[in-house]
Write an enzyme that holds these catalytic residues in place. Structure first.
Site, PDB file in Angstrom:
ATOM      1  N   ARG A 123     121.619  63.497  59.807  1.00  0.00           N
ATOM      2  CA  ARG A 123     121.559  62.777  58.521  1.00  0.00           C
ATOM      3  C   ARG A 123     122.590  61.670  58.587  1.00  0.00           C
ATOM      4  NH1 ARG A 123     121.204  64.843  52.338  1.00  0.00           N
ATOM      5  NH2 ARG A 123     119.128  65.309  53.152  1.00  0.00           N
ATOM      6  N   HIS A 150     112.711  59.924  54.952  1.00  0.00           N
ATOM      7  CA  HIS A 150     113.099  61.341  54.823  1.00  0.00           C
ATOM      8  C   HIS A 150     111.853  62.186  55.152  1.00  0.00           C
ATOM      9  CE1 HIS A 150     115.386  64.738  53.767  1.00  0.00           C
ATOM     10  NE2 HIS A 150     115.474  64.604  52.462  1.00  0.00           N
ATOM     11  N   GLN A 153     111.418  66.041  54.261  1.00  0.00           N
ATOM     12  CA  GLN A 153     111.184  66.276  52.838  1.00  0.00           C
ATOM     13  C   GLN A 153     109.699  66.162  52.508  1.00  0.00           C
ATOM     14  OE1 GLN A 153     113.452  66.895  50.106  1.00  0.00           O
ATOM     15  NE2 GLN A 153     111.472  67.353  49.197  1.00  0.00           N
ATOM     16  N   ASP A 241     112.417  60.233  42.071  1.00  0.00           N
ATOM     17  CA  ASP A 241     113.618  60.508  42.870  1.00  0.00           C
ATOM     18  C   ASP A 241     114.798  59.835  42.173  1.00  0.00           C
ATOM     19  OD1 ASP A 241     115.353  61.283  44.898  1.00  0.00           O
ATOM     20  OD2 ASP A 241     114.664  59.787  46.349  1.00  0.00           O
ATOM     21  N   CYS A 280     112.464  65.513  45.045  1.00  0.00           N
ATOM     22  CA  CYS A 280     113.087  66.143  46.215  1.00  0.00           C
ATOM     23  C   CYS A 280     114.403  66.845  45.875  1.00  0.00           C
ATOM     24  CB  CYS A 280     113.287  65.113  47.320  1.00  0.00           C
ATOM     25  SG  CYS A 280     114.456  63.815  46.885  1.00  0.00           S
ATOM     26  N   ARG A 308     110.986  73.462  51.811  1.00  0.00           N
ATOM     27  CA  ARG A 308     111.769  72.833  52.863  1.00  0.00           C
ATOM     28  C   ARG A 308     112.004  73.824  54.008  1.00  0.00           C
ATOM     29  NH1 ARG A 308     114.981  68.451  51.937  1.00  0.00           N
ATOM     30  NH2 ARG A 308     114.834  68.348  54.212  1.00  0.00           N
TER      31      ARG A 308
HETATM   32  N1   CP Z   1     116.166  66.917  49.123  1.00  0.00           N
HETATM   33  C1   CP Z   1     117.222  66.915  49.962  1.00  0.00           C
HETATM   34  O1   CP Z   1     117.166  66.405  51.073  1.00  0.00           O
HETATM   35  O2   CP Z   1     118.319  67.561  49.474  1.00  0.00           O
HETATM   36  P1   CP Z   1     119.760  67.557  50.146  1.00  0.00           P
HETATM   37  O3   CP Z   1     120.291  66.171  50.046  1.00  0.00           O
HETATM   38  O4   CP Z   1     120.538  68.548  49.324  1.00  0.00           O
HETATM   39  O5   CP Z   1     119.632  67.980  51.581  1.00  0.00           O
HETATM   40  N1  NVA Z   2     116.679  59.119  47.976  1.00  0.00           N
HETATM   41  C1  NVA Z   2     117.713  60.121  47.991  1.00  0.00           C
HETATM   42  C2  NVA Z   2     117.169  61.406  48.498  1.00  0.00           C
HETATM   43  C3  NVA Z   2     118.172  62.545  48.498  1.00  0.00           C
HETATM   44  C4  NVA Z   2     117.617  63.790  49.116  1.00  0.00           C
HETATM   45  C5  NVA Z   2     118.874  59.644  48.836  1.00  0.00           C
HETATM   46  O1  NVA Z   2     118.641  59.032  49.891  1.00  0.00           O
HETATM   47  O2  NVA Z   2     120.023  59.874  48.468  1.00  0.00           O
END
Ligand code: CP
Ligand code: NVA
Length: 323
Positions: A123, A150, A153, A241, A280, A308
Site C-alpha cells: 500500500r 484499489h 477492494q 467513498d 469500501c 475482503r
Molecule cells: N477499504 C479499505 O481498504 O480499508 P482499509 O484502508 O482499512 O484497509
Molecule cells: N479512496 C480511499 C479508499 C480507502 C480505502 C483512499 O484512497 O483513501
C-alpha cells in the site's frame, strides 16, 4: 533514489508476464476475473478454516510480506488472516522499517524481499512505486491501494454484488462522488466484465481524458455525468467513498465540490427498490453518505468488508499458484 511519479494512465503501463502479479483489474481478462470470483465465493462457503481440499498447496507454508506505507485496517487484517487461514503466514512491514525508495532503491528492496518471502502486498501513494516494485520482484506483487487504484477492494465489492443481486454482469452500478482510486478500479471491472457503470462527479474531479479514451477504446459501458440523480435512476448498486483519500491535501476544496454528491435517502430512493449501497470504508457519515443510508436496510457495507477476507484468499491463491 525515489521513483519519479509517472503520469497516471487508464491502462496499466507494466504488465509483467511473470510472476503473476495482481496490480490492476484491467490486466485481468473476464475469464480470470470469473475464476477469482468463483474461488472467493467458494472460500467464503468453506468458512474460517478451509478444508484441506481447498487450502491451496501453493499457499500452505508460504509467507506474505505486507508493506504498508499508509494506514489500513481492512486490507491489512484481511490479508493477514487470509494467509493464516490458508496455512501460510504474513509479516507486516511499516514505512518506518522499509523506507521504500529512501533507505535504498525500490528495485533493491524488491530483489531482497523476493529472496525472503513468497509474495508482497504494497500500500503506497504513488502508483509508480508499485510498478517499480513489481518490475523488479521475482515473486507476485499485489496492489494494496495506490492513488490510481484499489483492485482488491473491487473484487470484494463484485462478490457482494453477486451475493445480493446475482451475476455481476447484470449490475447497473452508480458511483457518486470523487472519481478516485476506488472508482478507477470499478471502471476497470465494468469494462472487463461488461456491466454498466455511471459516474456522478463534479467536473473538477471527473476522470481525465486518458480514462475516457481508454473506456472508449475498450468499449466500456461507462457514462460520466455531473448529475447524481441521473446516475442513480434505475441503478441496482449505488457506491460512495470518502471525499478525501489518502494523499489528498485539498480537503476543504473537495468538501465544497462534493457537497451535492452525498448519498442520502432521497437519492437512494431513485435506485431500484432492491438496490444495494456499497462503501469500501472507512466512511464519514454526514459527508459522502447519511447514517440513514449506510446503516439502513439497503446497505451491504459489512458484507462487503467481510468479503475482503474471502476475495484476498482467492487473489493470494491465484498469484501463488502462478509461481
Ligand atoms: N477499504 C479499505 O481498504 O480499508 P482499509 O484502508 O482499512 O484497509
Ligand atoms: N479512496 C480511499 C479508499 C480507502 C480505502 C483512499 O484512497 O483513501
Amino acid at each position: 533514489m525515489m521513483a519519479k511519479p509517472t503520469k497516471m494512465t487508464a491502462t496499466a503501463p507494466v504488465k509483467p508476464s511473470t510472476p503473476r502479479h495482481f496490480l490492476d483489474i484491467d490486466a485481468c481478462d473476464q475469464a480470470t476475473l470469473r475464476v477469482l470470483l468463483d474461488r472467493a465465493h467458494a472460500m467464503k462457503k468453506a468458512g474460517r478454516r478451509p478444508p484441506h481440499a481447498i487450502q491451496p498447496d501453493a499457499v500452505r507454508g508460504a509467507t506474505l510480506l505486507m508493506i504498508f506505507e499508509k494506514p489500513s485496517m481492512r486490507t491489512r487484517v484481511s490479508f493477514d488472516l487470509a494467509m493464516r487461514q490458508m496455512g501460510g503466514e504474513s509479516m507486516f512491514l511499516s514505512d518506518q522499517e522499509v523506507q521504500l525508495g529512501r533507505r535504498e532503491s525500490i528495485a533493491d528492496t524488491a530483489r531482497v524481499l523476493s529472496r525472503y518471502g513468497d509474495a508482497i502486498v504494497l500500500r503506497t501513494v504513488e502508483h509508480a512505486t508499485l510498478l517499480e516494485l513489481a518490475a523488479n520482484a521475482t515473486v507476485p506483487v499485489i496492489n494494496g491501494l495506490t492513488n490510481r487504484s484499489h483492485p482488491c477492494q473491487i473484487m470484494a465489492d463484485l462478490m457482494t454484488v453477486e451475493e445480493r443481486l446475482g451475476d455481476v454482469r447484470g449490475c447497473v452500478a452508480a458511483w457518486v462522488g470523487d472519481a478516485n482510486n476506488v472508482a478507477h478500479s470499478w471502471m476497470h471491472a465494468a469494462t472487463r466484465l461488461g456491466f454498466e457503470l455511471r459516474i456522478a462527479t463534479p467536473k473538477e474531479l471527473a476522470p481525465g481524458p486518458e480514462w475516457l479514451d481508454w473506456i472508449k477504446a475498450e468499449g466500456g459501458r461507462i457514462t460520466v455525468t455531473t448529475d447524481p440523480v441521473k446516475a442513480v435512476a434505475g441503478a441496482n448498486c449505488v457506491i460512495a467513498d470518502t471525499w478525501v483519500s489518502i494523499g489528498d491535501n485539498d480537503a476543504d476544496r473537495r468538501r465544497a465540490l462534493l457537497g451535492p454528491y452525498r448519498v442520502d435517502e432521497a437519492l437512494m430512493a431513485r435506485a431500484t427498490p432492491d438496490a444495494i449501497f456499497l462503501h469500501c470504508l472507512p466512511a464519514y457519515r454526514g459527508n459522502e453518505v447519511t447514517a440513514g443510508v449506510i446503516d439502513g436496510p439497503q446497505s451491504a457495507v459489512f458484507d462487503e468488508a467481510e468479503n475482503r477476507l474471502h476475495a484476498q484468499k482467492a487473489i493470494l491463491a491465484w498469484c501463488l499458484e502462478g509461481q
